[in-house]
Design a protein around this motif. Structure first.
Motif, short mmCIF file in Angstrom:
data_model
loop_
_atom_site.label_atom_id
_atom_site.label_comp_id
_atom_site.label_asym_id
_atom_site.label_seq_id
_atom_site.Cartn_x
_atom_site.Cartn_y
_atom_site.Cartn_z
N GLU A 147 -4.01 -31.60 12.34
CA GLU A 147 -3.20 -32.73 12.12
C GLU A 147 -1.62 -32.94 12.49
O GLU A 147 -0.67 -34.34 12.10
N LEU A 148 -0.85 -31.89 13.19
CA LEU A 148 0.64 -31.91 13.67
C LEU A 148 0.28 -32.95 14.76
O LEU A 148 0.88 -33.69 14.50
N LEU A 149 -0.98 -32.97 15.36
CA LEU A 149 -0.92 -34.19 17.06
C LEU A 149 -0.92 -35.54 16.39
O LEU A 149 -0.19 -35.85 16.58
N ASP A 150 -1.51 -35.40 15.68
CA ASP A 150 -1.70 -36.93 15.10
C ASP A 150 -0.32 -36.86 14.19
O ASP A 150 0.17 -38.61 14.44
N ALA A 151 0.21 -36.25 13.59
CA ALA A 151 1.98 -37.11 13.34
C ALA A 151 2.42 -36.75 13.93
O ALA A 151 3.36 -37.70 13.88
N ARG A 152 2.39 -35.92 15.09
CA ARG A 152 3.14 -36.29 16.00
C ARG A 152 2.82 -37.12 17.11
O ARG A 152 3.24 -36.28 18.54
N LEU A 153 1.83 -37.76 17.30
CA LEU A 153 1.97 -38.48 19.01
C LEU A 153 2.70 -39.25 19.41
O LEU A 153 2.03 -39.17 20.65
N VAL A 154 3.48 -40.10 19.23
CA VAL A 154 4.71 -40.44 20.03
C VAL A 154 5.55 -39.72 20.33
O VAL A 154 5.35 -39.74 22.09
N GLU A 155 6.03 -39.27 19.92
CA GLU A 155 7.06 -37.71 19.70
C GLU A 155 6.76 -36.61 20.77
O GLU A 155 7.34 -36.24 21.04
N GLY A 156 5.33 -36.35 20.12
CA GLY A 156 4.21 -34.98 20.54
C GLY A 156 5.76 -34.27 20.35
O GLY A 156 5.96 -33.91 19.48
N VAL A 157 4.74 -32.81 20.32
CA VAL A 157 5.51 -31.43 19.89
C VAL A 157 4.71 -30.40 21.01
O VAL A 157 3.95 -30.53 21.58
N ALA A 158 6.03 -29.82 21.31
CA ALA A 158 5.50 -28.24 22.76
C ALA A 158 4.61 -27.66 22.19
O ALA A 158 4.61 -26.91 20.85
N LEU A 159 3.87 -27.07 23.31
CA LEU A 159 2.71 -26.01 21.87
C LEU A 159 4.06 -24.18 21.85
O LEU A 159 3.37 -24.18 20.38
N ASP A 160 4.38 -24.14 21.96
CA ASP A 160 5.53 -22.91 20.87
C ASP A 160 5.88 -23.37 19.90
O ASP A 160 5.91 -22.61 18.97
N GLU A 161 6.71 -24.79 19.88
CA GLU A 161 6.76 -25.83 18.55
C GLU A 161 5.33 -25.29 17.22
O GLU A 161 6.13 -25.40 16.60
N ALA A 162 4.94 -26.01 18.37
CA ALA A 162 3.40 -26.24 17.34
C ALA A 162 2.98 -25.04 17.12
O ALA A 162 2.15 -24.43 15.81
N ALA A 163 2.44 -23.66 17.79
CA ALA A 163 2.24 -21.98 17.27
C ALA A 163 3.26 -22.04 15.92
O ALA A 163 3.01 -21.16 15.29
N ARG A 164 4.16 -21.46 16.46
CA ARG A 164 6.06 -21.33 15.14
C ARG A 164 5.14 -22.21 13.71
O ARG A 164 5.35 -21.34 12.39
N LEU A 165 4.82 -23.93 14.17
CA LEU A 165 4.45 -24.59 12.84
C LEU A 165 3.27 -23.98 12.01
O LEU A 165 3.11 -24.34 11.03
N VAL A 166 2.54 -23.62 12.86
CA VAL A 166 0.98 -22.91 12.33
C VAL A 166 1.04 -22.09 12.35
O VAL A 166 -0.71 -21.78 11.95
N HIS A 167 1.54 -21.09 12.59
CA HIS A 167 1.96 -19.25 12.67
C HIS A 167 0.95 -18.88 13.21
O HIS A 167 -0.19 -18.46 12.23
N ALA A 168 1.02 -19.32 14.43
CA ALA A 168 -0.40 -18.57 15.22
C ALA A 168 -0.13 -19.01 16.99
O ALA A 168 1.48 -18.78 17.59
N HIS A 169 -0.37 -17.80 17.47
CA HIS A 169 -0.46 -17.56 18.96
C HIS A 169 -0.65 -18.58 19.61
O HIS A 169 -1.95 -19.06 19.94
#
Length: 263
Positions: free
Chosen positions: A170-192
């Motif tokens: 869901e996060l990748l779909d929402a950030r399709l154009v601007e993208g998301v760094a792995l560490d930011e994605a991990a913080r947003l979904v609360h995972a290593h």
């Protein structure tokens, strides 16, 4: 044959990577020296002989060498034709001080899977716009290094986690154009980060970076068929530039964006 000293070095926009260094040397020998960062080394041609902590080591085929920070070492060609190497210098956010002792005791890891993954990481690091792929690959490489050097500490492997995988999708779909760094994605979904990559790959059979590029190419196809030029489409779909779009588009569709549009 004249001595060869060919090098290239750069700092990519990937967290934890201090420097990427590629070199071809025939007669040059490094004196004893130290690095502040971890040295992750693979040799593509020839071999390197080096001393670390007063013990002699080498880099035979399929070896990945991990030299810890602050430990003196040298290096010299072990064959008449010298060596061609690729090196990553990594900071302590990727590999902690707890691995220094095990790395001193066994810096050369004969691990074809790890060797292949490090090579794939270097390929990703050479292309601006593929930072999510490089970050994901480096995260799994660091996890494997922990498992090789401290197997007891790495025994608790991540369990399948489909809800986490769906949250990342869901996060990748929402950030399709601007993208998301792995560490930011991990913080947003609360995972290593390593658990996040494994959960996504296990749930969908494709790593996060490959999913993101597939979605971007899919959107690019629609825009090309609407008559928009490839350069404009690249910017509108999140690619670094037109050549970045072309490389991924040709890999997934089999033709260049321009040829696809003309068809």
């Amino acid at each position: 044959m004249a001595p060869q000293r060919e090098i290239s070095a750069w700092r990519p926009s990937v967290p934890g990577v201090v420097e990427v260094f590629h070199a071809h040397y025939t007669e040059y020998a490094y004196p004893m020296h130290v690095h502040e960062a971890w040295t992750l080394l693979i040799v593509d041609d020839g071999a390197v002989r080096y001393d670390l902590d007063r013990h002699e080591h080498g880099t035979p085929h399929d070896t990945v060498s991990l030299l810890p920070p602050h430990i003196p070492h040298n290096g010299a060609p072990a064959t008449a034709d010298g060596f061609r190497k690729r090196v990553l210098y990594l900071d302590s956010s990727r590999l902690g001080d707890d691995l220094i002792g095990p790395a001193v005791d066994g810096p050369d890891l004969v691990d074809p899977v790890l060797r292949r993954r490090v090579g794939q990481l270097h390929t990703a690091l050479a292309h601006p716009g593929d930072e999510l792929e490089a970050d994901s690959r480096l995260t799994l490489i660091a996890e494997r290094l922990h498992g090789r050097l401290r197997p007891a500490a790495a025994a608790g492997l991540a369990r399948p986690d489909r809800p986490l995988a769906y949250r990342l999708r869901e996060l990748l779909d929402a950030r399709l154009v601007e993208g998301v760094a792995l560490d930011e994605a991990a913080r947003l979904v609360h995972a290593h980060p390593a658990h996040l990559v494994r959960a996504f790959s296990g749930a969908f059979g494709i790593p996060p970076h490959q999913y993101l590029m597939s979605r971007r190419v899919d959107r690019a196809r629609r825009l090309l068929l609407d008559g928009r030029p490839p350069g404009e489409v690249a910017a509108a779909t999140g690619f670094y530039d037109q050549s970045h779009l072309t490389r991924h588009f040709r890999r997934l569709v089999g033709v260049t964006p321009g040829r696809y549009a003309r068809s």
